[in-house]
Design a protein around this motif. Structure first.
Motif, short mmCIF file in Angstrom:
data_model
loop_
_atom_site.label_atom_id
_atom_site.label_comp_id
_atom_site.label_asym_id
_atom_site.label_seq_id
_atom_site.Cartn_x
_atom_site.Cartn_y
_atom_site.Cartn_z
N HIS A 150 0.85 -1.20 0.00
CA HIS A 150 0.00 0.00 0.00
C HIS A 150 0.88 1.25 0.00
N HIS B 205 0.58 5.67 1.28
CA HIS B 205 -0.18 6.61 2.10
C HIS B 205 -0.26 7.96 1.42
N TYR C 212 -3.96 5.73 13.25
CA TYR C 212 -4.48 4.86 12.19
C TYR C 212 -5.71 5.48 11.54
N GLU D 201 -7.81 4.61 7.94
CA GLU D 201 -7.89 3.80 6.71
C GLU D 201 -8.03 4.69 5.46
N TYR E 184 -4.96 5.39 3.33
CA TYR E 184 -4.31 4.29 2.60
C TYR E 184 -4.72 4.27 1.12
N ARG F 278 -4.59 1.20 -1.29
CA ARG F 278 -4.28 -0.23 -1.19
C ARG F 278 -4.31 -0.94 -2.54
#
Ligand code: TYD
Length: 152
Positions: free
Chosen positions: A58, A60, A123, A125, A128, A130
């Motif tokens: 992945h 960022h 964290y 999501e 991300y 992916r």
């Protein structure tokens, strides 16, 4: 518009942490303000990685990271959408700095290896990317944005 190679991989580099050598065992330390180019918001670690497994896969949008082979060794394959480079990490006093916008894969973990990550965000999501094709589209748009506004 001509899209030039991004050069983002140039921003990935090894950070050398201080090492206090001692016959009782060595000691290294990390000070956010000295060795880490961001505020550390989270620490996580990979361990008990089975032989042949790969992690990461992945990129960022915003998060910056330093990865350390606290124990054992592994490869970190970095990809800026144009170029790829593999870093072999096998010393606990070295870290690999990865800025935002870099696809990463971690492979070839030795037995009992521990991959420690110091990261700039909690964290989330939504930070991300992916899917590699999504990443390629995203990085191309980022490149156009940077060229338009002359921003790195
Ligand atoms: P994942 O991002 O797939 O791990 P890696 O990229 O390092 O191989 O994360 C695996 C799972 O763990 C996923 O469900 C998200 C969760 N997770 C957290 O809850 N907090 C964290 O800090 C991280 C890194 C992952």
């Amino acid at each position: 518009m001509l899209i030039k190679p991004d050069g983002m991989l140039d921003r990935c580099h090894i950070v050398n942490f201080p090492k206090v050598t001692d016959f009782r065992g060595n000691l290294s330390f990390i000070e956010e303000s000295r060795q880490i180019p961001f505020q550390i918001k989270r620490v996580y670690y990979l361990y008990d990685v089975p032989s042949g497994a790969s992690r990461g896969g992945h990129a960022h949008r915003e998060l910056e990271q330093v990865v350390i082979a606290l124990s054992g060794s592994f490869d970190v394959i970095l990809d800026d959408g144009t170029n790829r480079h593999t870093f072999f990490l096998n010393r606990p006093h070295y870290g690999l700095y990865i800025p935002a916008g870099i696809w990463r894969e971690l492979e070839n973990f030795s037995s009992n290896s521990v991959a420690l990550s110091l990261v700039s965000q909690v964290y989330d999501e939504s930070d991300y990317l992916r899917d590699y094709e999504d990443f390629k589209r995203w990085i191309t748009n980022e490149q156009i944005w940077r060229e338009t506004f002359n921003h790195r």
